[in-house]
Design a protein around this motif. Structure first.
Motif, PDB file in Angstrom:
ATOM      1  N   TYR A   1      26.987  22.173  15.204  1.00  0.00           N
ATOM      2  CA  TYR A   1      27.084  22.918  16.472  1.00  0.00           C
ATOM      3  C   TYR A   1      26.042  22.348  17.404  1.00  0.00           C
ATOM      4  O   TYR A   1      24.853  22.487  17.159  1.00  0.00           O
ATOM      5  CB  TYR A   1      26.812  24.405  16.259  1.00  0.00           C
ATOM      6  CG  TYR A   1      27.937  25.132  15.571  1.00  0.00           C
ATOM      7  CD1 TYR A   1      29.158  25.310  16.204  1.00  0.00           C
ATOM      8  CD2 TYR A   1      27.775  25.655  14.295  1.00  0.00           C
ATOM      9  CE1 TYR A   1      30.185  25.984  15.583  1.00  0.00           C
ATOM     10  CE2 TYR A   1      28.792  26.328  13.661  1.00  0.00           C
ATOM     11  CZ  TYR A   1      29.997  26.490  14.313  1.00  0.00           C
ATOM     12  OH  TYR A   1      31.014  27.162  13.698  1.00  0.00           O
TER      13      TYR A   1
ATOM     14  N   PRO B   1      25.852  33.954   1.515  1.00  0.00           N
ATOM     15  CA  PRO B   1      25.157  34.845   2.441  1.00  0.00           C
ATOM     16  C   PRO B   1      25.577  34.596   3.890  1.00  0.00           C
ATOM     17  O   PRO B   1      26.110  33.533   4.210  1.00  0.00           O
ATOM     18  CB  PRO B   1      23.684  34.509   2.240  1.00  0.00           C
ATOM     19  CG  PRO B   1      23.667  33.158   1.618  1.00  0.00           C
ATOM     20  CD  PRO B   1      24.921  33.044   0.827  1.00  0.00           C
TER      21      PRO B   1
ATOM     22  N   GLY C   1      25.916  33.542   7.550  1.00  0.00           N
ATOM     23  CA  GLY C   1      25.395  32.391   8.274  1.00  0.00           C
ATOM     24  C   GLY C   1      25.354  31.117   7.454  1.00  0.00           C
ATOM     25  O   GLY C   1      24.834  30.114   7.904  1.00  0.00           O
ATOM     26  N   CYS C   2      25.936  31.127   6.258  1.00  0.00           N
ATOM     27  CA  CYS C   2      25.853  29.934   5.421  1.00  0.00           C
ATOM     28  C   CYS C   2      26.937  28.938   5.790  1.00  0.00           C
ATOM     29  O   CYS C   2      26.941  27.828   5.294  1.00  0.00           O
ATOM     30  CB  CYS C   2      25.968  30.306   3.950  1.00  0.00           C
ATOM     31  SG  CYS C   2      27.594  30.896   3.519  1.00  0.00           S
TER      32      CYS C   2
ATOM     33  N   LYS D   1      30.524  29.677   5.926  1.00  0.00           N
ATOM     34  CA  LYS D   1      31.858  29.894   5.354  1.00  0.00           C
ATOM     35  C   LYS D   1      32.922  29.830   6.437  1.00  0.00           C
ATOM     36  O   LYS D   1      33.907  29.107   6.313  1.00  0.00           O
ATOM     37  CB  LYS D   1      31.924  31.269   4.666  1.00  0.00           C
ATOM     38  CG  LYS D   1      30.851  31.498   3.631  1.00  0.00           C
ATOM     39  CD  LYS D   1      30.929  32.902   3.057  1.00  0.00           C
ATOM     40  CE  LYS D   1      30.647  33.993   4.063  1.00  0.00           C
ATOM     41  NZ  LYS D   1      29.275  34.102   4.506  1.00  0.00           N
ATOM     42  N   SER D   2      32.693  30.627   7.501  1.00  0.00           N
ATOM     43  CA  SER D   2      33.700  30.644   8.568  1.00  0.00           C
ATOM     44  C   SER D   2      33.838  29.272   9.195  1.00  0.00           C
ATOM     45  O   SER D   2      34.937  28.820   9.498  1.00  0.00           O
ATOM     46  CB  SER D   2      33.308  31.643   9.652  1.00  0.00           C
ATOM     47  OG  SER D   2      33.088  32.894   9.098  1.00  0.00           O
ATOM     48  N   THR D   3      32.724  28.614   9.390  1.00  0.00           N
ATOM     49  CA  THR D   3      32.743  27.294  10.007  1.00  0.00           C
ATOM     50  C   THR D   3      33.620  26.347   9.196  1.00  0.00           C
ATOM     51  O   THR D   3      34.465  25.635   9.737  1.00  0.00           O
ATOM     52  CB  THR D   3      31.313  26.754  10.102  1.00  0.00           C
ATOM     53  OG1 THR D   3      30.508  27.703  10.786  1.00  0.00           O
ATOM     54  CG2 THR D   3      31.286  25.445  10.826  1.00  0.00           C
TER      55      THR D   3
ATOM     56  N   ILE E   1      35.706  25.208  20.018  1.00  0.00           N
ATOM     57  CA  ILE E   1      34.331  25.603  20.310  1.00  0.00           C
ATOM     58  C   ILE E   1      33.604  24.433  20.950  1.00  0.00           C
ATOM     59  O   ILE E   1      33.535  23.341  20.389  1.00  0.00           O
ATOM     60  CB  ILE E   1      33.612  26.055  19.029  1.00  0.00           C
ATOM     61  CG1 ILE E   1      34.261  27.348  18.548  1.00  0.00           C
ATOM     62  CG2 ILE E   1      32.136  26.250  19.278  1.00  0.00           C
ATOM     63  CD1 ILE E   1      33.715  27.863  17.263  1.00  0.00           C
TER      64      ILE E   1
ATOM     65  N   GLU F   1      37.331  36.950   6.115  1.00  0.00           N
ATOM     66  CA  GLU F   1      36.952  38.334   5.850  1.00  0.00           C
ATOM     67  C   GLU F   1      38.023  39.322   6.314  1.00  0.00           C
ATOM     68  O   GLU F   1      37.760  40.184   7.137  1.00  0.00           O
ATOM     69  CB  GLU F   1      35.630  38.656   6.541  1.00  0.00           C
ATOM     70  CG  GLU F   1      34.497  37.774   6.067  1.00  0.00           C
ATOM     71  CD  GLU F   1      33.196  38.115   6.758  1.00  0.00           C
ATOM     72  OE1 GLU F   1      32.950  39.305   6.949  1.00  0.00           O
ATOM     73  OE2 GLU F   1      32.453  37.187   7.116  1.00  0.00           O
TER      74      GLU F   1
HETATM   75  N1  LIG Z   1      29.739  28.834  18.136  1.00  0.00           N
HETATM   76  C1  LIG Z   1      28.590  28.523  17.521  1.00  0.00           C
HETATM   77  N2  LIG Z   1      27.634  27.858  18.182  1.00  0.00           N
HETATM   78  C2  LIG Z   1      26.465  27.519  17.563  1.00  0.00           C
HETATM   79  N3  LIG Z   1      26.173  27.822  16.301  1.00  0.00           N
HETATM   80  C3  LIG Z   1      27.083  28.498  15.582  1.00  0.00           C
HETATM   81  C4  LIG Z   1      28.335  28.889  16.161  1.00  0.00           C
HETATM   82  N4  LIG Z   1      29.043  29.552  15.228  1.00  0.00           N
HETATM   83  C5  LIG Z   1      28.264  29.583  14.125  1.00  0.00           C
HETATM   84  N5  LIG Z   1      27.100  28.948  14.336  1.00  0.00           N
HETATM   85  C6  LIG Z   1      26.010  28.746  13.356  1.00  0.00           C
HETATM   86  O1  LIG Z   1      26.518  28.072  12.245  1.00  0.00           O
HETATM   87  C7  LIG Z   1      26.061  28.652  11.045  1.00  0.00           C
HETATM   88  C8  LIG Z   1      27.228  29.069  10.183  1.00  0.00           C
HETATM   89  O2  LIG Z   1      27.944  30.099  10.799  1.00  0.00           O
HETATM   90  P1  LIG Z   1      29.233  30.757  10.186  1.00  0.00           P
HETATM   91  O3  LIG Z   1      29.790  31.682  11.183  1.00  0.00           O
HETATM   92  O4  LIG Z   1      30.119  29.717   9.670  1.00  0.00           O
HETATM   93  O5  LIG Z   1      28.610  31.570   8.982  1.00  0.00           O
HETATM   94  P2  LIG Z   1      29.342  32.548   7.964  1.00  0.00           P
HETATM   95  O6  LIG Z   1      29.017  32.057   6.635  1.00  0.00           O
HETATM   96  O7  LIG Z   1      30.761  32.706   8.311  1.00  0.00           O
HETATM   97  O8  LIG Z   1      28.554  33.885   8.224  1.00  0.00           O
HETATM   98  P3  LIG Z   1      29.124  35.364   8.190  1.00  0.00           P
HETATM   99  O9  LIG Z   1      29.229  35.702   6.768  1.00  0.00           O
HETATM  100  O10 LIG Z   1      28.068  36.135   8.867  1.00  0.00           O
HETATM  101  O11 LIG Z   1      30.427  35.378   8.901  1.00  0.00           O
HETATM  102  C9  LIG Z   1      25.180  29.813  11.436  1.00  0.00           C
HETATM  103  O12 LIG Z   1      23.844  29.401  11.333  1.00  0.00           O
HETATM  104  C10 LIG Z   1      25.526  30.084  12.850  1.00  0.00           C
HETATM  105  O13 LIG Z   1      24.393  30.504  13.555  1.00  0.00           O
END
Ligand SMILES: Nc1ncnc2c1ncn2[C@@H]1O[C@H](COP(=O)(O)OP(=O)(O)OP(=O)(O)O)[C@@H](O)[C@H]1O
Ligand SMILES: [Mg+2]
Lengths: 216, 281, 647
Positions: free
Chosen positions: B44, B68, B70-71, B73-75, B87, B203
């Protein structure tokens, strides 16, 4: 949650340990009473049965409660599975102590066929196995139970030699039949206790390594 | 016995790890419908969110990502249907092989890709339209105008999402009037309506009560017979209940990936164990 | 005694009762309260003016309410006058409708581009530029319509008359564009991201997502922006007065001369209409009609905007009315759905994927078609924005080219004579400056006081909610209505006559709501923790405001005040009834009559001699430069305070 969980696990571990000590004590005291034809001691062992059953019930209930409330996974889950099995085996072992005490009561008024050496020796081996397996369970040090197969073999041999020995006594003097039958039974009990220790050891390996193994 | 496939997130030696992962899929059976991720890195605005992820998501199985907040997963999930293209500032490299093509290549059109790899989101997000229009949205985009055909698609999709009986009498009511669980199943039906092969779920139950959650889980169980399902969840029990494979992620890395039973019974990595037993931090 | 010697006991003995609140505190608080209540007085003044004037009007023998409402002819002068509002109304609708027909699509398209497609760099530049269009005084638009757009319109449509509706509509399109763009953009931006993602994830293109999901989801906000644009167009006076003519039409022909309501009111101020005649008093009856129209349009739009601000852009719950209707119609007609066991218990169904509806062979061609459509769509949105830019640049360049020639030292400073060569804006310039300073004197204390009262002192009671409502409504009142109020209250009732005092007070009424809003923003930007800290050590409300809130909010308040003053200096309509059109010298006292720059521009634009049109351009140039300087100062202050800001 882990803190509360750890607290509950601490209580459980302590109970298991105490239960192990109790069943070991029942077994050893029973053999002692048999050796010394000590009715009072045998009565005392009989009295411990209630306590043993209480432990069994209490620990099972507690374990189920922890399972339901915390739904543990990984090693925690394996440990609880181990505990559930362990209490059954420990109850069996204590229960054999109870049975041996009954034998004491029956034979107390008769003289010994010979001085009892092999049976107390077997009891010692079983007690040692029980000690080690409990320690291994607590410390996760599997080296303590590495040699369980051999120890179990020793127990088997001892039982067999008692059986042979009794056979010779019985052939010499049929009056000894009752006593010798009892001795053979006791030897058999002790050998079963050894098997139970091995079963516990299998569970301890599962707890520590997540592997299903077969001992003996 | 020991489970044959182990992953070792800590093992930095790419080759060895790759081999281990490759054998993970369908017990060694490989199909071109498996989704094979190779050396995925996602950033990002230059900040690395996903680091060197290698894994094989097997066909017609449920694969769960846990880890956990912010790790990443969604990304990672969003990269599989290129939602990350939307994005600003999000860049990635590596390969995702699926049906013989690298779907991260420029020449692959994300619009066409997303029809085949559908997605369901955390918050039920029906369009503020009628139930019918929600489902018919995708097919209409694909050029289906025939009313009768649309009706058939709507009915089939709703049936497949186990929602038909509850809504068949009010297809022309607003989708916003449905309960949260129904909305989420509507979103699944909407995704099914364009006949995808893979369904990604981020989720999907986190906003739902246990009963609605159970229904979705049953549905996922049913879906996996025909679709490849990839799901992100924070609910460890859910992951263990519904998934066949589980990947544990931490700080953008895939720490451990394996059969769900193994991950939850006997995780190989200490980090995984600490996470699933709630001893993290 | 240790380190923590709690020392003298005087403080400790201070009683804990409420009486401690000092008299000065109570005085200040009640002063602020009174300031905030002035808005009620202003509203009362508006209602009084319009109603009293209308009563007078309807009391004339020649006039009847019936004819006014339903008559179809508007002939205010002559031997047999006729006062049917229809032609004025239809002309207003023609102008406002025409304007919004153009501004709506262009504005929505431009907003769509800004919110969905523009990279943030483009957006950061384009949005302020579009908003610049709102900062240009309407008199400038009027001038541009008449002298630049007019010839073009007549070129294309030779049958068009010199004054016509179309040229007014064209410039007003760009005048209301910023309203449509900024509010549409806000509501498009407010559409939650997950809604877009839902569509994209299904394989929709970005354009399809914009058109089929984002715009429908933002529909309420977009319609609010259109409504506000309509309200603005209905209330606009100077463009129509200058460019659309003065003959009431009712003919619905945009190429001909028309006279909307505002234009008629302005005419009563400028023409030689003897006061006390039905013709003069008709302005009030038209004024009240105008007021009611804009009030309702604004009100509906305001509600929607409020809802967007609160974040509930997508309606989840049906409204009470909808529920009622549904309950009494649909549910009665439709048999209640029987809840079967099947509906409650989930029964997995075998999913059969062999049934396929989508013809995979056609997908590719279909996709190409969809993509092409998307390119065209996005291009349209870009074009809309470009159109606004082109218009702005064209306007500025035209004014500069036309006006630069007439600017000279004499033009700015000498006393004007009656000959063409002796034209000067000196009296107007000084008049405008005086007017501005006086307006500042009246409006700023009132506006800031009200803002402080609302934001810092008032609790949420029915009265404060009522006041807020009143102020919000005041902000939507057309400026020409303020002109009528100034005339009726300050000139006539208070007997100030057509003086600087009356003019500046009128302008103050008009800009007060704007100052309230901007000052409140400034106060809100001071962190709550400052207040808590001060209150925590025992400061009273007013002490907290005085010592900790106001000092930090001052830059913001000054910026807002300057911007609203720049609005006042460009306004023509409110002082149309009060200012003079020609003066030889600058005013020397507050009771003197005055001219102002916008009035001079208006006067010269309508002058028969072409030279004066050049002078008007020159005056416009001066006016724009003044506005530019004021805006620059405001931006500078804001920038500096933001740089110094430590929180
Ligand atoms: N649009 C974005 N711009 C900048 N950084 C991002 C963006 N989306 C996510 N991040 C960063 O990328 C990292 C991974 O985010 P992600 O949303 O994939 O986590 P996650 O595992 O899905 O968390 P959660 O369980 O809270 O949904 C995080 O540190 C987040 O701050
Ligand atoms: Mg996430």
């Amino acid at each position: 949650m882990p803190e509360k969980f750890d607290h509950e696990m601490g209580l459980l571990n302590e109970d298991i340990w105490n239960m192990g000590v109790l069943s070991q004590k029942m077994l050893l005291l029973a053999v002692e009473s048999l050796k010394n034809r000590d009715k009072d001691l045998a009565d005392k062992v009989l009295g411990m049965k209630e306590e043993l059953y209480d432990y069994d019930q209490h620990i099972e209930e507690h374990t189920l409660k922890v399972l339901i409330l915390y739904q543990p996974v990984a090693k925690e889950m394996r440990n609880l599975a181990c505990i559930l099995k362990m209490i059954t085996y420990l109850t069996r072992i204590g229960r054999y102590g109870y049975d041996i005490s009954k034998v004491t009561l029956e034979l107390a008024d008769q003289p010994l066929v010979k001085k009892l050496i092999d049976i107390p020796n077997m009891a010692k081996i079983v007690a040692g196995m029980l000690d080690d397996v409990l320690k291994a369970w607590e410390t996760e040090d599997l080296s303590l139970i590495e040699d369980f197969t051999e120890r179990d073999d020793v127990l088997d041999e001892e039982r067999y030699s008692i059986f042979r020995e009794c056979l010779t006594y019985v052939m010499e003097d049929p009056k000894t039949i009752t006593r010798c039958m009892h001795y053979v039974m006791v030897a058999r009990y002790l050998e079963r206790c050894g098997d139970h220790c091995c079963k516990i050891a299998e569970k301890v390996v599962y707890k520590v390594e997540g592997k299903h193994v077969e001992i003996s | 016995m020991v489970f044959g496939f182990l992953s070792s997130g800590n093992n930095k030696k790419g080759k060895e790890r790759k081999k281990l992962h490759d054998s993970s899929g369908n017990n060694g059976k490989r199909s071109s419908n498996d989704i094979i991720l190779k050396d995925i890195n996602i950033f990002y605005s230059g900040k690395q969110a996903i680091k060197d992820v290698d894994m094989t998501i097997p066909e017609k199985k449920v694969t769960a990502f846990i880890g956990p907040s912010g790790c990443g997963k969604s990304t990672l999930l969003r990269n599989i249907n290129r939602m990350n293209d939307e994005i600003v500032g999000c860049t990635y490299d590596g390969e995702i092989l699926w049906q013989g093509t690298d779907i991260l290549e420029k020449k692959v059109d994300p619009v066409a890709l997303r029809r085949r790899i559908g997605m369901v989101f955390q918050k039920p997000n029906p369009f503020p339209k009628t139930i019918f229009d929600n489902i018919a949205y995708g097919p209409k985009l694909l050029g289906i105008r025939n009313k009768k055909k649309l009706k058939e698609i709507v009915e089939k999709s709703l049936r497949d999402a186990a929602l038909w009986n509850e809504v068949k009498d009010r297809l022309n009511d607003s989708a916003m009037g449905l309960s949260g669980g129904q909305q989420q199943r509507l979103c699944i039906a909407r995704a099914l309506a364009v006949e995808p092969d893979v369904i990604l779920m981020d989720e999907p139950c986190s906003a739902l009560d246990p009963i609605a959650t159970a229904k979705i889980e049953d549905l996922i169980n049913e879906l996996k017979k025909e679709y490849t399902v990839v799901i992100v969840t924070h609910n460890m029990q859910q992951a263990s209940r519904i998934s066949d494979f589980t990947g544990f992620m931490y700080l953008g890395e895939l720490i451990e990936f394996g059969k769900t039973r193994q991950i939850f019974e006997n995780p190989k990595e200490d980090l995984t164990e600490r996470y699933i037993t709630g001893r993290f931090g | 005694m240790g380190f923590f010697d709690r020392g003298s006991t005087e403080l400790k003995k201070a009683p804990l009762t409420k009486k401690v609140a000092k008299l000065s505190e109570r005085v200040v608080v009640s002063t602020l309260f009174s300031a905030s209540s002035v808005s009620v007085l202003i509203s009362a003044a508006i209602l009084y003016t319009l109603i009293e004037g209308s009563i007078k009007f309807f009391n004339f023998d020649e006039v009847s309410i019936w004819d006014f409402l339903f008559g179809s002819e508007w002939i205010p002068s002559g031997t047999d006058p006729s006062f049917g509002i229809y032609p004025l109304l239809s002309d207003t609708i023609l102008i406002a409708g025409g304007t919004i027909l153009l501004a709506g699509p262009i504005g929505i398209a431009a907003a769509l581009f800004l919110s969905e497609y523009a990279p943030s760099k483009v957006r950061n530049v384009a949005k302020p530029v579009v908003e610049l269009l709102a900062g240009i005084p309407s008199i400038v638009y009027g001038f541009f319509a008449l002298f630049t757009i007019g010839p073009i319109v007549r070129e294309i449509f030779p049958e068009a008359t010199y004054f016509n509706a179309l040229q007014a509509i064209i410039v007003m399109t760009f005048m209301v564009l910023p309203i449509v763009v900024s509010i549409s953009d806000d509501s498009l931006k407010a559409v939650p991201r997950h809604m877009r993602e839902a569509s994209l994830a299904m394989g929709a293109t970005k354009w399809e997502t914009s058109i089929k999901v984002v715009i429908p989801a933002a529909a309420s906000g977009i319609s609010a922006s259109v409504l506000l644009g309509v309200a603005r167009a209905i209330g606009e006076t100077m463009v129509v007065t200058l460019a659309a003519g003065s003959i009431s039409g009712g003919h619905w022909n945009p190429l001909m001369e028309i006279q909307p309501m505002t234009s008629f009111i302005a005419q009563t101020a400028t023409g030689d209409i003897p006061p006390g005649t039905p013709q003069a008093e008709a302005a009030f009856a038209v004024g009240i009609t105008l007021f009611i129209m804009t009030y309702f349009v604004n009100r509906i739009a305001g509600r929607v905007v409020l809802r967007i601000k609160k974040g509930s852009i997508v309606k989840k719950e049906p409204s009470r009315v909808q529920k009622f209707i549904r309950k009494n119609t649909i549910d009665r007609i439709r048999k209640p759905v029987e809840i079967t066991k099947e509906m409650i218990s989930y029964r997995p169904i075998r999913i059969d994927r062999s049934i396929k509806f989508i013809d995979k062979t056609k997908l590719k061609g279909n996709l190409i078609r969809r993509k092409i459509k998307g390119y065209f769509g996005v291009s349209t949105t870009v074009l809309s924005l470009v159109l606004a830019f082109v218009f702005l640049i064209y306007l500025l360049v035209e004014v500069f080219i036309k006006g630069a020639g007439s600017i000279s030292w004499d033009f700015l400073t000498s006393e004007p004579g009656f000959r063409v060569t002796e034209a000067s804006i000196m009296p107007a310039l000084t008049g405008s400056v005086f007017l501005m300073l006086l307006t500042l004197l009246f409006a700023v204390p009132l506006g800031v006081g009200t803002a402080v009262y609302f934001n810092e002192i008032a609790k949420d009671t029915w009265y404060t909610r009522f006041l807020r409502n009143v102020i919000q409504n005041l902000a939507g009142v057309p400026s020409i209505v303020f002109g009528l109020v100034g005339l009726a209250i300050f000139v006539r009732l208070f007997n100030f006559g057509p003086s600087l005092l009356a003019g500046s007070m009128t302008l103050a009424l008009m800009i007060m709501p704007i100052i309230v809003v901007s000052s409140e923003e400034a106060l809100k930007s001071v962190p709550q923790s400052f207040r808590d800290a001060a209150r925590g050590v025992g400061a009273t409300r007013w002490q907290t405001v005085r010592d900790h809130v106001l000092p930090n909010a001052v830059p913001g308040i000054i910026t807002g005040s300057i911007l609203s003053l720049s609005r006042a200096i460009g306004e023509t309509a409110p002082i149309l009834f009060i200012g003079a059109f020609f003066a030889k010298t600058a005013p020397s006292g507050v009771m003197d009559s005055f001219v102002a720059l916008p009035l001079t521009i208006f006067f010269w634009s309508r002058h028969a001699q072409d030279e004066y049109h050049e002078f008007a351009s020159g005056a416009i140039l001066v006016l724009l430069v003044i506005l530019l300087i004021m805006n620059a100062i405001a931006i500078f202050i804001r920038y500096r305070s933001q740089k110094r800001r430590v929180w």
